[in-house]
Write a protein that holds these residues in place. Structure first.
Motif, PDB file in Angstrom:
ATOM      1  N   LEU A   1       6.022   5.881   0.359  1.00 22.40           N
ATOM      2  CA  LEU A   1       6.335   6.453   1.677  1.00 22.40           C
ATOM      3  C   LEU A   1       7.515   7.420   1.612  1.00 22.40           C
ATOM      4  CD1 LEU A   1       5.802   3.285   3.908  1.00 22.40           C
ATOM      5  CD2 LEU A   1       4.272   5.256   3.647  1.00 22.40           C
ATOM      6  N   ILE A   2       8.560   7.050   0.883  1.00 28.60           N
ATOM      7  CA  ILE A   2       9.754   7.910   0.791  1.00 28.60           C
ATOM      8  C   ILE A   2       9.459   9.163  -0.022  1.00 28.60           C
ATOM      9  CG2 ILE A   2      12.102   8.062  -0.138  1.00 28.60           C
ATOM     10  CD1 ILE A   2      12.346   5.016   0.612  1.00 28.60           C
TER      11      ILE A   2
ATOM     12  N   LEU B   1       5.480   0.362  -2.119  1.00 23.15           N
ATOM     13  CA  LEU B   1       5.123   0.919  -0.822  1.00 23.15           C
ATOM     14  C   LEU B   1       6.246   1.795  -0.278  1.00 23.15           C
ATOM     15  CD1 LEU B   1       3.101   1.178   1.478  1.00 23.15           C
ATOM     16  CD2 LEU B   1       4.029  -0.950   2.440  1.00 23.15           C
ATOM     17  N   ALA B   2       7.475   1.317  -0.388  1.00 25.61           N
ATOM     18  CA  ALA B   2       8.622   2.123   0.059  1.00 25.61           C
ATOM     19  C   ALA B   2       8.709   3.415  -0.751  1.00 25.61           C
ATOM     20  CB  ALA B   2       9.910   1.318  -0.073  1.00 25.61           C
ATOM     21  N   GLY B   3       8.495   3.326  -2.061  1.00 24.16           N
ATOM     22  CA  GLY B   3       8.541   4.512  -2.918  1.00 24.16           C
ATOM     23  C   GLY B   3       7.489   5.533  -2.540  1.00 24.16           C
TER      24      GLY B   3
ATOM     25  N   SER C   1       6.464  -4.244  -2.471  1.00 26.98           N
ATOM     26  CA  SER C   1       7.283  -3.695  -1.385  1.00 26.98           C
ATOM     27  C   SER C   1       8.034  -2.452  -1.847  1.00 26.98           C
ATOM     28  CB  SER C   1       8.265  -4.755  -0.874  1.00 26.98           C
ATOM     29  OG  SER C   1       7.561  -5.857  -0.338  1.00 26.98           O
ATOM     30  N   VAL C   2       8.591  -2.501  -3.057  1.00 25.07           N
ATOM     31  CA  VAL C   2       9.284  -1.336  -3.625  1.00 25.07           C
ATOM     32  C   VAL C   2       8.291  -0.197  -3.812  1.00 25.07           C
ATOM     33  CG1 VAL C   2      10.414  -0.465  -5.719  1.00 25.07           C
ATOM     34  CG2 VAL C   2      11.165  -2.627  -4.702  1.00 25.07           C
TER      35      VAL C   2
ATOM     36  N   TRP D   1       3.593   9.366  -6.839  1.00 23.28           N
ATOM     37  CA  TRP D   1       3.752   9.084  -5.412  1.00 23.28           C
ATOM     38  C   TRP D   1       3.860  10.341  -4.552  1.00 23.28           C
ATOM     39  CZ3 TRP D   1       8.078   4.951  -6.414  1.00 23.28           C
ATOM     40  CH2 TRP D   1       7.493   3.794  -6.927  1.00 23.28           C
TER      41      TRP D   1
END
Length: 147
Positions: free
Chosen positions: A90-91, A86-88, A83-84, A109
Motif C-alpha cells: 500500500l505504501i 500489505l503495508a509495504g 501485515s508488513v 510492490w
C-alpha cells in the motif's frame, strides 16, 4: 527443534494453504532473483527500488516458512510478515504512483503490484484471511497470531 502445528485448528500449510505457501515460495524466488540481479548489475540506477524488491523477497521468504510451519509462533510470525507485506504494497504502491521519479525502475510492490498482475496486493489479504480461518479454537475475535 521444529515447531509442531496446533492440532485444534486446520494447519496453515494444509489444504488450500498449500497453494498459498506455493505461491509465496514462487514470489520469494522471483522477487529474490530479480532483486539479486538488479542489485548486482544496476544498483546505482535505482537503489531504493532494488532495495525494496530485496525487502519484499525477504518478507515473502519469511511468510512462506511461517505459513508452512503453522505452529503458534509461526502463526504470529506469518501474521506480522503478511501485515508488513500489505503495508509495504500500500505504501510503495501509493508512493510509486504519486512520485514516479522516486522509482525510476519498478519494485515488486510498485503500482500495487501491477507488474505482477496485482498478486502482491491480493496475496497478503488472502494470507491474513487464511490465518483467521484456520485459527485455533478458542482464539476469540483477536486476529490470528495475536493475544
Amino acid at each position: 527443534m521444529s515447531e509442531r502445528p496446533d492440532t485444534t485448528a486446520v494447519a496453515t500449510g494444509s489444504g488450500p494453504g498449500r497453494l498459498l505457501v506455493a505461491v509465496y515460495a514462487i514470489f520469494a524466488l522471483a522477487a529474490g532473483a530479480r532483486a539479486g540481479v538488479q542489485i548486482a548489475t544496476r544498483f546505482s540506477e535505482a537503489p531504493l527500488a532494488y532495495t525494496l524488491s530485496a525487502v519484499a523477497a525477504a518478507v515473502y521468504v519469511l511468510a512462506t516458512v511461517a505459513l508452512a510451519l503453522g505452529g503458534r509462533t509461526s502463526r504470529r510470525v506469518a501474521f506480522t510478515a503478511l501485515s508488513v507485506e500489505l503495508a509495504g504494497v500500500l505504501i510503495v504502491g501509493t508512493l510509486s504512483l504519486a512520485d514516479p521519479d522516486a522509482f525510476p525502475d519498478a519494485t515488486v510492490w510498485s503500482g500495487f503490484g501491477r507488474g505482477y498482475v496485482f498478486i502482491p496486493l491480493v496475496l497478503p489479504v488472502v494470507g491474513l484471511y487464511w490465518l483467521r480461518r484456520t485459527r485455533p479454537a478458542g482464539a476469540g475475535s483477536a486476529p490470528a497470531g495475536t493475544s
